[in-house]
Write a protein that holds these residues in place. Sequence first.
Motif, mmCIF file in Angstrom:
data_model
loop_
_atom_site.group_PDB
_atom_site.id
_atom_site.type_symbol
_atom_site.label_atom_id
_atom_site.label_comp_id
_atom_site.label_asym_id
_atom_site.label_seq_id
_atom_site.Cartn_x
_atom_site.Cartn_y
_atom_site.Cartn_z
ATOM 1 N N TRP A 1 -7.747 -7.586 -4.560
ATOM 2 C CA TRP A 1 -7.610 -9.037 -4.372
ATOM 3 C C TRP A 1 -8.940 -9.582 -3.887
ATOM 4 C CZ3 TRP A 1 -4.884 -13.047 -5.724
ATOM 5 C CH2 TRP A 1 -5.026 -14.257 -5.026
ATOM 6 N N ASP B 1 -4.057 -2.656 -5.502
ATOM 7 C CA ASP B 1 -4.449 -3.766 -6.353
ATOM 8 C C ASP B 1 -5.574 -4.527 -5.655
ATOM 9 O OD1 ASP B 1 -4.558 -5.525 -8.430
ATOM 10 O OD2 ASP B 1 -2.775 -6.667 -7.858
ATOM 11 N N ARG C 1 1.905 -12.401 -0.559
ATOM 12 C CA ARG C 1 1.143 -11.397 -1.300
ATOM 13 C C ARG C 1 0.807 -11.940 -2.685
ATOM 14 N NH1 ARG C 1 4.066 -7.043 -2.886
ATOM 15 N NH2 ARG C 1 5.952 -8.325 -2.921
ATOM 16 N N SER D 1 -2.953 -8.351 0.890
ATOM 17 C CA SER D 1 -3.071 -7.920 -0.499
ATOM 18 C C SER D 1 -1.977 -6.917 -0.843
ATOM 19 C CB SER D 1 -4.450 -7.297 -0.739
ATOM 20 O OG SER D 1 -4.666 -6.218 0.155
ATOM 21 N N ASP D 2 -1.776 -6.702 -2.141
ATOM 22 C CA ASP D 2 -0.828 -5.697 -2.605
ATOM 23 C C ASP D 2 -1.490 -4.328 -2.604
ATOM 24 O OD1 ASP D 2 1.449 -7.325 -3.216
ATOM 25 O OD2 ASP D 2 0.323 -8.131 -4.920
ATOM 26 N N ALA E 1 1.567 -10.718 -5.495
ATOM 27 C CA ALA E 1 2.745 -10.577 -6.353
ATOM 28 C C ALA E 1 3.720 -11.729 -6.177
ATOM 29 C CB ALA E 1 3.452 -9.248 -6.070
ATOM 30 N N ASP E 2 3.631 -12.435 -5.059
ATOM 31 C CA ASP E 2 4.548 -13.548 -4.777
ATOM 32 C C ASP E 2 4.032 -14.882 -5.297
ATOM 33 O OD1 ASP E 2 6.364 -11.889 -3.404
ATOM 34 O OD2 ASP E 2 5.193 -12.034 -1.566
#
Length: 354
Positions: free
Chosen positions: A191, A189, A156, A185-186, A158-159
């Motif tokens: 992407w 949010d 993701r 995707s998160d 965030a990672d």
Amino acid sequence: MPNEQTPPWNDSEPLECVMVIPEAPDVKTFSFRPPSGARFSYKAGQFVTLDLPVPGGNVQRTYTISSSPVSSSYITVTVKAQPGSVGTRWMLDHLQPGMRLKIYGPKGFFYLKDQGDGKYLFISAGSGVTPMMSMTTTLYERGEDPDICFIQCARRPADLIFRRRLENMASRVTGLQLHFVVEQSDAYDVWTGYRGILNQVMLGAMCADYLDREVYCCGPEPFMNAVRDILHSLGHDMERYYQESFAAPANDPSALIEFPDHVPSETESAEVSFTATGLSGACAGTDTVLTVARATGLPIPVGCGMGLCGTCKVLKTSGEVHMVHNGGITDDEIEEGYILACCSHPIGRVEIDA
């Protein structure tokens, strides 16, 4: 600040943790300095081994140095806790500034070679980005515009470890080109980058001159296997490919150059039998199942011809193939025996339900 006259650090002196920086979920960077003020000397990409005082007895864990050797006053390691981890989990939960650890190294044969103004392609997944960060920062801190195509893959957005720091460097030079690939995707949010699994099509779009570049790769073993398959299929000179797994950093040069890859060869003999129609054909290892089907007169439907659309999907009932696809087939379908005829090379005798 250390200088050339400052004595070099050796691992008989414990290091003091001086800073802890959260990077991503279950990921932190730890900065260490020697209390004596000694200087560090290492190559970008090398690793150190930490002796961690976990409950029940000390354990040793190896981590790649994520900082640049241009600054010799400190080193950093960036660690990610995997399911069931003991040492890394202890670091994330308990290691604080002021604590001292016994640390061994630096060691390792996976490091940035002295190639002057070279052209680089860095490919990483997960915490395999740590040596790439060290290499990129080293080239950036030389004070010259580097030529780096940097590809980072994660589950993701965030990672994506070091994303902001990499974007900050890229905003100040013209030669650092960043490309992020995520599987999903998160929530809540947006992407707008690449989504899916890294493949040949993505690589060509991100780095058109990949054949001209030195390739450094680090990540989980299946990821690196897939990257090598992609590069083999595209004709990259594998003498210019270097890799290391963040799970087991190499301390033997042979671990960097000996890969158990199957590379299709014109000298290999193979045969494809289409059991439903009774047709069959002999071929070379470099031929595809689709090529053999056309030679025997079997009209297997095909769309893109590059493993992307999935139109040429057929069921393999026996034998093995070497398949490098671009997302036109799922892992579950592969597990069931399906292949894409356009990008599958037979290994020995193969039977297809067609």
